[in-house]
Design a protein around this motif. Structure first.
Motif, PDB file in Angstrom:
ATOM      1  N   ILE A 175       0.837  -1.204   0.000  1.00 60.12           N
ATOM      2  CA  ILE A 175       0.000   0.000   0.000  1.00 60.12           C
ATOM      3  C   ILE A 175       0.873   1.257   0.000  1.00 60.12           C
ATOM      4  O   ILE A 175       0.602   2.225  -0.715  1.00 60.12           O
ATOM      5  CB  ILE A 175      -0.953  -0.015   1.205  1.00 60.12           C
ATOM      6  N   TYR A 234      -1.254  -3.999  -6.332  1.00 62.61           N
ATOM      7  CA  TYR A 234      -2.375  -4.008  -5.396  1.00 62.61           C
ATOM      8  C   TYR A 234      -3.329  -5.166  -5.722  1.00 62.61           C
ATOM      9  O   TYR A 234      -3.797  -5.874  -4.818  1.00 62.61           O
ATOM     10  CB  TYR A 234      -3.105  -2.674  -5.471  1.00 62.61           C
ATOM     11  N   SER A 259       2.272   1.560  -3.479  1.00 63.94           N
ATOM     12  CA  SER A 259       1.244   1.983  -4.432  1.00 63.94           C
ATOM     13  C   SER A 259       0.951   3.470  -4.291  1.00 63.94           C
ATOM     14  O   SER A 259       0.744   4.167  -5.293  1.00 63.94           O
ATOM     15  CB  SER A 259      -0.030   1.168  -4.218  1.00 63.94           C
TER      16      SER A 259
END
Length: 224
Positions: free
Chosen positions: A75, A138, A78
């Motif tokens: 995360i 993801y 990303s």
């Protein structure tokens, strides 16, 4: 043909850049699955910034992630890649607008403008690659957890925000490729004309003819 290709590339890059913001604002990057559940009382959905939950009555509640360092590594990566994609797209739009042949920005130095447009195409490619890596990474974690039989947590499915991100990456890559291809085209007026040079043989012949027509000061009897 080159101007049309540049306009199409600018349009694709701009739409891809806008879709990045739409994807980041979308809350449905992943949604809790109903696979194997007979009665579903609540639905959980998340994106890069927050987690939300809604019940069967339509009431929902969202909360931001409390700590950056407490988040999983994918995360955080990303987030960084999506922010980098926005920056690359901004530079790509500025460079493309400056380097387009039909644009008056930057004067009429078309060689320099072509190089700037090529740089804009590279920025669009970087934008698309950054978005593609972030979205695919993801999505890979979602599918890995979904098919892991020993995963104890909540399983999720791919949400609409990821599809928007994939569309953004595809458009940006297509726009950058079109822009780089347009920089290789040459219109007929841009070709360097061939400079004709007179052959030295013709000059030698003319010299011989000139020497033959020069009258002699001596008669034939002078050589007898």
């Amino acid at each position: 043909m080159k101007e049309i290709t540049e306009v199409i590339a600018l349009f694709l890059g701009f739409v891809g850049w806008i879709l990045i913001f739409i994807s980041l604002q979308d809350q449905y990057w992943k949604e809790s699955t109903t696979e194997g559940s007979v009665i579903t009382t609540s639905t959980i959905y998340e994106n890069l910034w927050m987690s939300c939950a809604s019940d069967s009555t339509g009431i929902y509640n969202c909360r931001d992630f409390p700590s950056l360092f407490a988040l999983p590594g994918y995360i955080q990566a990303s987030r960084a890649l999506m922010i980098a994609a926005i920056v690359f797209g901004t530079f790509g739009l500025a460079a493309t607008l400056t380097g387009m042949k039909c644009s008056k920005i930057g004067g009429e130095n078309y060689i320099l403008k072509g190089r700037i447009a090529a740089i804009g195409g590279v920025f669009f490619l970087l934008q698309g690659l950054s978005t593609m890596i972030a979205i695919s990474w993801y999505a890979a974690n979602i599918t890995q957890e979904f098919f892991d039989q020993f995963y104890p947590g909540t399983k999720y499915e791919i949400g609409e925000g990821l599809y928007i991100g994939w569309s953004s990456a595809t458009l940006a890559i297509c726009g950058g490729s079109c822009l780089l291809c347009a920089c290789k085209f040459k219109s007929p007026d841009e070709k360097i004309p061939y400079r004709y040079q007179q052959s030295s043989r013709g000059h030698a012949l003319s010299t011989v003819q000139t020497s033959q027509t020069v009258p002699s000061n001596y008669g034939r009897n002078a050589y007898v």
